[in-house]
Structures are given as structure tokens and as C-alpha cells.
Design a protein around this motif. Structure first.
Motif, PDB file in Angstrom:
ATOM      1  N   PRO A  78     -12.477  -6.232  -6.595  1.00  0.00           N
ATOM      2  CA  PRO A  78     -12.396  -5.429  -5.363  1.00  0.00           C
ATOM      3  C   PRO A  78     -11.172  -5.782  -4.509  1.00  0.00           C
ATOM      4  O   PRO A  78     -10.492  -4.884  -3.995  1.00  0.00           O
ATOM      5  CB  PRO A  78     -13.696  -5.776  -4.626  1.00  0.00           C
ATOM      6  N   LEU A  79     -10.872  -7.074  -4.404  1.00  0.00           N
ATOM      7  CA  LEU A  79      -9.717  -7.492  -3.609  1.00  0.00           C
ATOM      8  C   LEU A  79      -8.413  -7.075  -4.292  1.00  0.00           C
ATOM      9  O   LEU A  79      -7.444  -6.727  -3.621  1.00  0.00           O
ATOM     10  CB  LEU A  79      -9.747  -9.002  -3.356  1.00  0.00           C
ATOM     11  N   ALA A  80      -8.403  -7.079  -5.621  1.00  0.00           N
ATOM     12  CA  ALA A  80      -7.215  -6.610  -6.353  1.00  0.00           C
ATOM     13  C   ALA A  80      -6.944  -5.142  -6.023  1.00  0.00           C
ATOM     14  O   ALA A  80      -5.798  -4.749  -5.775  1.00  0.00           O
ATOM     15  CB  ALA A  80      -7.405  -6.804  -7.857  1.00  0.00           C
ATOM     16  N   HIS A  81      -8.001  -4.332  -6.001  1.00  0.00           N
ATOM     17  CA  HIS A  81      -7.845  -2.915  -5.630  1.00  0.00           C
ATOM     18  C   HIS A  81      -7.306  -2.788  -4.202  1.00  0.00           C
ATOM     19  O   HIS A  81      -6.422  -1.974  -3.926  1.00  0.00           O
ATOM     20  CB  HIS A  81      -9.186  -2.175  -5.731  1.00  0.00           C
ATOM     21  N   LYS A  82      -7.845  -3.607  -3.297  1.00  0.00           N
ATOM     22  CA  LYS A  82      -7.385  -3.564  -1.906  1.00  0.00           C
ATOM     23  C   LYS A  82      -5.917  -3.964  -1.821  1.00  0.00           C
ATOM     24  O   LYS A  82      -5.137  -3.356  -1.098  1.00  0.00           O
ATOM     25  CB  LYS A  82      -8.252  -4.474  -1.038  1.00  0.00           C
ATOM     26  N   ARG A  83      -5.535  -4.985  -2.593  1.00  0.00           N
ATOM     27  CA  ARG A  83      -4.136  -5.432  -2.601  1.00  0.00           C
ATOM     28  C   ARG A  83      -3.199  -4.318  -3.100  1.00  0.00           C
ATOM     29  O   ARG A  83      -2.082  -4.180  -2.608  1.00  0.00           O
ATOM     30  CB  ARG A  83      -3.963  -6.667  -3.492  1.00  0.00           C
ATOM     31  N   ILE A  84      -3.664  -3.549  -4.079  1.00  0.00           N
ATOM     32  CA  ILE A  84      -2.856  -2.423  -4.558  1.00  0.00           C
ATOM     33  C   ILE A  84      -2.640  -1.441  -3.402  1.00  0.00           C
ATOM     34  O   ILE A  84      -1.544  -0.930  -3.211  1.00  0.00           O
ATOM     35  CB  ILE A  84      -3.507  -1.743  -5.787  1.00  0.00           C
ATOM     36  N   GLY A  85      -3.678  -1.232  -2.610  1.00  0.00           N
ATOM     37  CA  GLY A  85      -3.536  -0.401  -1.409  1.00  0.00           C
ATOM     38  C   GLY A  85      -2.505  -0.980  -0.455  1.00  0.00           C
ATOM     39  O   GLY A  85      -1.666  -0.258   0.095  1.00  0.00           O
ATOM     40  N   ASP A  86      -2.529  -2.309  -0.282  1.00  0.00           N
ATOM     41  CA  ASP A  86      -1.561  -2.982   0.595  1.00  0.00           C
ATOM     42  C   ASP A  86      -0.129  -2.767   0.087  1.00  0.00           C
ATOM     43  O   ASP A  86       0.789  -2.528   0.875  1.00  0.00           O
ATOM     44  CB  ASP A  86      -1.830  -4.492   0.657  1.00  0.00           C
ATOM     45  N   ILE A  87       0.029  -2.865  -1.231  1.00  0.00           N
ATOM     46  CA  ILE A  87       1.352  -2.685  -1.840  1.00  0.00           C
ATOM     47  C   ILE A  87       1.834  -1.252  -1.627  1.00  0.00           C
ATOM     48  O   ILE A  87       3.000  -1.021  -1.287  1.00  0.00           O
ATOM     49  CB  ILE A  87       1.312  -3.060  -3.343  1.00  0.00           C
ATOM     50  N   LEU A  88       0.929  -0.301  -1.794  1.00  0.00           N
ATOM     51  CA  LEU A  88       1.281   1.110  -1.551  1.00  0.00           C
ATOM     52  C   LEU A  88       1.725   1.302  -0.105  1.00  0.00           C
ATOM     53  O   LEU A  88       2.704   1.999   0.173  1.00  0.00           O
ATOM     54  CB  LEU A  88       0.094   2.018  -1.891  1.00  0.00           C
ATOM     55  N   MET A  89       1.008   0.656   0.817  1.00  0.00           N
ATOM     56  CA  MET A  89       1.341   0.728   2.237  1.00  0.00           C
ATOM     57  C   MET A  89       2.748   0.185   2.480  1.00  0.00           C
ATOM     58  O   MET A  89       3.561   0.817   3.149  1.00  0.00           O
ATOM     59  CB  MET A  89       0.350  -0.121   3.015  1.00  0.00           C
ATOM     60  N   LYS A  90       3.011  -1.021   1.931  1.00  0.00           N
ATOM     61  CA  LYS A  90       4.322  -1.660   2.093  1.00  0.00           C
ATOM     62  C   LYS A  90       5.434  -0.814   1.483  1.00  0.00           C
ATOM     63  O   LYS A  90       6.582  -0.905   1.899  1.00  0.00           O
ATOM     64  CB  LYS A  90       4.340  -3.045   1.422  1.00  0.00           C
ATOM     65  N   SER A  91       5.074  -0.023   0.479  1.00  0.00           N
ATOM     66  CA  SER A  91       6.058   0.820  -0.208  1.00  0.00           C
ATOM     67  C   SER A  91       6.260   2.149   0.512  1.00  0.00           C
ATOM     68  O   SER A  91       6.981   3.015   0.031  1.00  0.00           O
ATOM     69  CB  SER A  91       5.608   1.081  -1.651  1.00  0.00           C
ATOM     70  N   GLY A  92       5.559   2.323   1.637  1.00  0.00           N
ATOM     71  CA  GLY A  92       5.704   3.546   2.413  1.00  0.00           C
ATOM     72  C   GLY A  92       4.883   4.709   1.887  1.00  0.00           C
ATOM     73  O   GLY A  92       5.114   5.854   2.256  1.00  0.00           O
ATOM     74  N   GLU A  93       3.920   4.400   1.023  1.00  0.00           N
ATOM     75  CA  GLU A  93       3.067   5.453   0.454  1.00  0.00           C
ATOM     76  C   GLU A  93       1.697   5.426   1.145  1.00  0.00           C
ATOM     77  O   GLU A  93       0.684   5.073   0.537  1.00  0.00           O
ATOM     78  CB  GLU A  93       2.924   5.257  -1.059  1.00  0.00           C
ATOM     79  N   ALA A  94       1.699   5.812   2.416  1.00  0.00           N
ATOM     80  CA  ALA A  94       0.490   5.702   3.239  1.00  0.00           C
ATOM     81  C   ALA A  94      -0.673   6.537   2.713  1.00  0.00           C
ATOM     82  O   ALA A  94      -1.813   6.079   2.721  1.00  0.00           O
ATOM     83  CB  ALA A  94       0.804   6.073   4.688  1.00  0.00           C
ATOM     84  N   SER A  95      -0.403   7.752   2.244  1.00  0.00           N
ATOM     85  CA  SER A  95      -1.515   8.593   1.777  1.00  0.00           C
ATOM     86  C   SER A  95      -2.138   8.026   0.507  1.00  0.00           C
ATOM     87  O   SER A  95      -3.356   8.050   0.345  1.00  0.00           O
ATOM     88  CB  SER A  95      -1.061  10.039   1.576  1.00  0.00           C
ATOM     89  N   ALA A  96      -1.315   7.475  -0.384  1.00  0.00           N
ATOM     90  CA  ALA A  96      -1.849   6.840  -1.600  1.00  0.00           C
ATOM     91  C   ALA A  96      -2.632   5.575  -1.235  1.00  0.00           C
ATOM     92  O   ALA A  96      -3.676   5.293  -1.827  1.00  0.00           O
ATOM     93  CB  ALA A  96      -0.711   6.510  -2.565  1.00  0.00           C
ATOM     94  N   ALA A  97      -2.127   4.828  -0.253  1.00  0.00           N
ATOM     95  CA  ALA A  97      -2.817   3.627   0.205  1.00  0.00           C
ATOM     96  C   ALA A  97      -4.179   3.997   0.772  1.00  0.00           C
ATOM     97  O   ALA A  97      -5.187   3.334   0.496  1.00  0.00           O
ATOM     98  CB  ALA A  97      -1.982   2.900   1.257  1.00  0.00           C
ATOM     99  N   LYS A  98      -4.215   5.062   1.547  1.00  0.00           N
ATOM    100  CA  LYS A  98      -5.461   5.521   2.166  1.00  0.00           C
ATOM    101  C   LYS A  98      -6.502   5.854   1.099  1.00  0.00           C
ATOM    102  O   LYS A  98      -7.665   5.460   1.208  1.00  0.00           O
ATOM    103  CB  LYS A  98      -5.176   6.745   3.043  1.00  0.00           C
TER     104      LYS A  98
END
Length: 125
Positions: A78-98
Motif C-alpha cells: 500500500p505504501l509503495a502505491h502511495k509513493r508512486i502517487g508522490d512521484i507522479l505529484m513531484k513529476s507534475g502529474e497531479a491528475s495521475a497522482a490523484k
């Protein structure tokens, strides 16, 4: 060397010596030379974390993705999935992170990763 010795050495490099490169080498060795349902996913998790600390987002995402795909029932998934969201956020991909954060909340409602993802989702509103 046994898997436990190599894992313990990797953790020691990471926590005691703060030597990310050495820790990474030990974790990579584990992932490539052993088969274990607990230590391998943990090694992938730490490889993802170290890559994230080094701002290597692409590499980090690969490690977290591999953990999530190869070990879907592991307690770190579960935390790995959340971290992928964090990486998407850092990459400027807010909708994918969401979308990723929403997945974490829905798929792992009882996990702490879920409450972390929920906080991030609320901050995005």
C-alpha cells in the motif's frame, strides 16, 4: 552470505552509516540473488526510498512498481502505491497522482498509507 546477513548489512549501511550507495548495492544484490517473500519486497521498498532520496524519480517508481506488481499482498505494497502517487505529484502529474491516491484509499482502507493518501487528496481539493 545468507539473505539475513546481506539484508542486515544493507539496513546497517542505510541507518547507521547513512551510506545510500552501499545500502543500494546490498539491496540490489538481494533482489538479484535471492528469493524471499519478506526480504525481497522490503529490499525493493528500500531501493525505491533510496532512489527517491536521490531524486531519481524514474528509478524509484520502477522499484515501487515492481514491489506492487510482484508482491501485491505484502504489507509494504500500500505504501509503495502511495509513493508512486508522490512521484507522479513531484513529476507534475497531479491528475495521475490523484487517481493513484484514490486507488490507495479504496484498495487499502485500513492501512496507514490510505490515511496519508486521503490527507493529500484533501489538500488537492
Amino acid at each position: 552470505n545468507s539473505i539475513d546477513e546481506v539484508y542486515d548489512q544493507a539496513i546497517k549501511e542505510l541507518n547507521d552509516k547513512k551510506d545510500l550507495q552501499a545500502a543500494k548495492e546490498f539491496f540490489n544484490y538481494l533482489v538479484n540473488h535471492f528469493n524471499d517473500d519478506e526480504k525481497i519486497p522490503l529490499s525493493l521498498f528500500w531501493l525505491g526510498e533510496i532512489s527517491l532520496m536521490e531524486s531519481n524519480l524514474e528509478e524509484s517508481e520502477k522499484f515501487f512498481q515492481r514491489l506492487a506488481v510482484d508482491f501485491p499482498d505484502h504489507w509494504r505494497t500500500p505504501l509503495a502505491h502511495k509513493r508512486i502517487g508522490d512521484i507522479l505529484m513531484k513529476s507534475g502529474e497531479a491528475s495521475a497522482a490523484k487517481i493513484k491516491y484514490q486507488f490507495v484509499v479504496q484498495a487499502f482502507p485500513e492501512n496507514t498509507a490510505s490515511s496519508l493518501a486521503l490527507q493529500l487528496l484533501e489538500n488537492m481539493e
